[in-house]
Design a protein around this motif. Sequence first.
Motif, PDB file in Angstrom:
ATOM      1  N   VAL A   1     -23.664 -11.869  -9.212  1.00  0.00           N
ATOM      2  CA  VAL A   1     -22.597 -11.082  -8.596  1.00  0.00           C
ATOM      3  C   VAL A   1     -22.283 -11.694  -7.242  1.00  0.00           C
ATOM      4  N   THR A   2     -21.022 -12.010  -7.009  1.00  0.00           N
ATOM      5  CA  THR A   2     -20.635 -12.631  -5.742  1.00  0.00           C
ATOM      6  C   THR A   2     -19.730 -11.695  -4.955  1.00  0.00           C
ATOM      7  N   LEU A   3     -19.845 -11.759  -3.657  1.00  0.00           N
ATOM      8  CA  LEU A   3     -19.077 -10.898  -2.773  1.00  0.00           C
ATOM      9  C   LEU A   3     -17.635 -11.385  -2.683  1.00  0.00           C
ATOM     10  N   GLU A   4     -16.705 -10.427  -2.681  1.00  0.00           N
ATOM     11  CA  GLU A   4     -15.298 -10.772  -2.515  1.00  0.00           C
ATOM     12  C   GLU A   4     -15.125 -11.685  -1.293  1.00  0.00           C
ATOM     13  N   PRO A   5     -14.438 -12.808  -1.439  1.00  0.00           N
ATOM     14  CA  PRO A   5     -14.330 -13.764  -0.332  1.00  0.00           C
ATOM     15  C   PRO A   5     -13.742 -13.164   0.946  1.00  0.00           C
ATOM     16  N   LEU A   6     -12.743 -12.281   0.835  1.00  0.00           N
ATOM     17  CA  LEU A   6     -12.137 -11.698   2.030  1.00  0.00           C
ATOM     18  C   LEU A   6     -13.104 -10.783   2.771  1.00  0.00           C
ATOM     19  N   VAL A   7     -14.044 -10.214   2.045  1.00  0.00           N
ATOM     20  CA  VAL A   7     -15.084  -9.391   2.671  1.00  0.00           C
ATOM     21  C   VAL A   7     -16.130 -10.290   3.312  1.00  0.00           C
ATOM     22  N   ALA A   8     -16.513 -11.326   2.601  1.00  0.00           N
ATOM     23  CA  ALA A   8     -17.577 -12.216   3.088  1.00  0.00           C
ATOM     24  C   ALA A   8     -17.216 -12.899   4.399  1.00  0.00           C
ATOM     25  N   GLN A   9     -15.929 -13.153   4.623  1.00  0.00           N
ATOM     26  CA  GLN A   9     -15.542 -13.921   5.804  1.00  0.00           C
ATOM     27  C   GLN A   9     -15.425 -13.067   7.072  1.00  0.00           C
ATOM     28  N   VAL A  10     -15.593 -11.743   6.951  1.00  0.00           N
ATOM     29  CA  VAL A  10     -15.450 -10.858   8.111  1.00  0.00           C
ATOM     30  C   VAL A  10     -16.799 -10.243   8.464  1.00  0.00           C
ATOM     31  N   GLY A  11     -17.267 -10.501   9.677  1.00  0.00           N
ATOM     32  CA  GLY A  11     -18.471  -9.857  10.176  1.00  0.00           C
ATOM     33  C   GLY A  11     -19.755 -10.400   9.584  1.00  0.00           C
ATOM     34  N   PRO A  12     -20.879  -9.816  10.017  1.00  0.00           N
ATOM     35  CA  PRO A  12     -22.186 -10.282   9.535  1.00  0.00           C
ATOM     36  C   PRO A  12     -22.467  -9.844   8.112  1.00  0.00           C
ATOM     37  N   GLU A  13     -23.532 -10.382   7.552  1.00  0.00           N
ATOM     38  CA  GLU A  13     -23.965  -9.956   6.221  1.00  0.00           C
ATOM     39  C   GLU A  13     -24.393  -8.499   6.258  1.00  0.00           C
ATOM     40  N   SER A  14     -24.307  -7.851   5.110  1.00  0.00           N
ATOM     41  CA  SER A  14     -24.623  -6.429   4.999  1.00  0.00           C
ATOM     42  C   SER A  14     -25.823  -6.216   4.092  1.00  0.00           C
ATOM     43  N   ASP A  15     -26.569  -5.136   4.368  1.00  0.00           N
ATOM     44  CA  ASP A  15     -27.665  -4.743   3.483  1.00  0.00           C
ATOM     45  C   ASP A  15     -27.171  -3.947   2.282  1.00  0.00           C
ATOM     46  N   VAL A  16     -25.905  -3.533   2.304  1.00  0.00           N
ATOM     47  CA  VAL A  16     -25.327  -2.829   1.161  1.00  0.00           C
ATOM     48  C   VAL A  16     -25.240  -3.801  -0.012  1.00  0.00           C
ATOM     49  N   SER A  17     -25.576  -3.348  -1.207  1.00  0.00           N
ATOM     50  CA  SER A  17     -25.561  -4.246  -2.353  1.00  0.00           C
ATOM     51  C   SER A  17     -24.160  -4.827  -2.551  1.00  0.00           C
ATOM     52  N   VAL A  18     -24.139  -6.055  -3.048  1.00  0.00           N
ATOM     53  CA  VAL A  18     -22.867  -6.741  -3.257  1.00  0.00           C
ATOM     54  C   VAL A  18     -21.979  -5.955  -4.218  1.00  0.00           C
ATOM     55  N   ALA A  19     -22.564  -5.389  -5.258  1.00  0.00           N
ATOM     56  CA  ALA A  19     -21.771  -4.641  -6.237  1.00  0.00           C
ATOM     57  C   ALA A  19     -21.080  -3.444  -5.591  1.00  0.00           C
ATOM     58  N   ILE A  20     -21.780  -2.737  -4.705  1.00  0.00           N
ATOM     59  CA  ILE A  20     -21.181  -1.579  -4.030  1.00  0.00           C
ATOM     60  C   ILE A  20     -20.134  -2.026  -3.020  1.00  0.00           C
ATOM     61  N   GLN A  21     -20.399  -3.099  -2.291  1.00  0.00           N
ATOM     62  CA  GLN A  21     -19.371  -3.618  -1.381  1.00  0.00           C
ATOM     63  C   GLN A  21     -18.094  -3.972  -2.146  1.00  0.00           C
ATOM     64  N   ASN A  22     -18.251  -4.617  -3.286  1.00  0.00           N
ATOM     65  CA  ASN A  22     -17.080  -4.973  -4.082  1.00  0.00           C
ATOM     66  C   ASN A  22     -16.351  -3.731  -4.592  1.00  0.00           C
ATOM     67  N   ALA A  23     -17.120  -2.713  -4.988  1.00  0.00           N
ATOM     68  CA  ALA A  23     -16.499  -1.477  -5.469  1.00  0.00           C
ATOM     69  C   ALA A  23     -15.731  -0.778  -4.346  1.00  0.00           C
ATOM     70  N   ARG A  24     -16.306  -0.758  -3.143  1.00  0.00           N
ATOM     71  CA  ARG A  24     -15.598  -0.170  -1.997  1.00  0.00           C
ATOM     72  C   ARG A  24     -14.332  -0.957  -1.678  1.00  0.00           C
TER      73      ARG A  24
END
Length: 417
Positions: free
Chosen positions: A30-53
């Motif tokens: 599972v990979t993080l949406e590129p537009l999310v990945a390029q903003v701010g530091p890494e998150s402890d929230v799971s990648v799947a939940i970040q993508n869903a949000r």
Amino acid sequence: MTKKPTRQFFANVAGILSIGLMPTLVHAKVTLEPLVAQVGPESDVSVAIQNARWHMNDGDINVLTFRSMDTLFTTRKVARSGNPFALPREDRTLDFSYRFEGKTYTPDEFLDRTYTNAMLVMKDGKIVYENYLNNSKPDTHFMGWSMTKSLTSLLVGCALEEGRIRSLDDDITDYLPELKKGAYQGVSIRQVLQMRSGVDYEESYEFDSPGIAARNHIQALVKNVVRFADVARDIKRAHAPGEVFQYKTIDTAVLGLLLERVSGGSNLASYMASRLWEPLGAEFDGFFIMDGEPGIGREFSGAGFNAAMRDYARVGLMMLNQGKLNGKQIIPADWIKESTKPAGPEEGPIDYGYQWWTVSKTPAYSAIGLQGQFIFVDPSTNTVIVKLSYFPPNDKDEAAMRESFSFFEAASKWQPE
């Protein structure tokens, strides 16, 4: 009896895999949406939940996500208490029509034309129509989005009545000294309520080249690596305070921070429960989604409250009754009057008061949330309408919004027999 797989079955599967007829998942990730990945530091929230949000507002799934926020976010409960205030009802058929862009439609057509999940109409304090669509039901909790701003305004009115806020004309940084380094210094609480703070925060969500609002959305809500109000500490100034109306969620986030600060060691959810939700006689608990990291994030006061439709209707009925419901004066009547009148000249079809939208040149007003959430109140006809929707994003000409107000106008004039 179910037969167990044989050795020959497993051999056949192995053969299929070996010749490439079945996809292999060995290297899948599972990979993080590129537009999310390029903003701010890494998150402890799971990648799947970040993508869903990240996709929660998308038009093909918002019919579900807008009523499932507790599965996507850390939440904080706004507790109900005691017996619910019973909403009288006298069910009627919506036997009227409305006009939109030169054509006539029925209320039944309106529901699907404007992406409705649930709708309730009250006349003279009674429910005359209540409908749940798309597998929603009375206990479904719907995201209010920016209707939350209007509820935050009600709590500011409570804090003022209790003397926790001395005056709306106080500099807001007198209460929030951590904001003195930024453009909120010299801005009054009243100016923040009116969205006339003048701070440089354009409510634009162009994520391909994210500005301050888009970055804040990603970092505070999608990734939970900062708190939504953090950017207020060093924000720049775009206009002189009080000079220009500019809708911006950061203003309401600062009001939420103010309420937390003056609440006497409480938090926004607890203050709302004791001052609004319990005395209102709410039928169900509400909840806020939380911004920032778990444990240090706070209630998203700008757009994060969730409730059942009948409880939104109770808010609307309380507003219609000048702050009174369930035998109690919950919100000061003067605050209801002041917050629901336009703060500036009536220039558009809708204008703005203290975090409530006003319908120009009428006594009607509305809480309005992203993609079609409404608590519409018309004191001239004793009408309250709650509509909870899943408008498609980026509706450029706002057709669903404009059609909703055409329906509200017709429903308000309608007198059931």
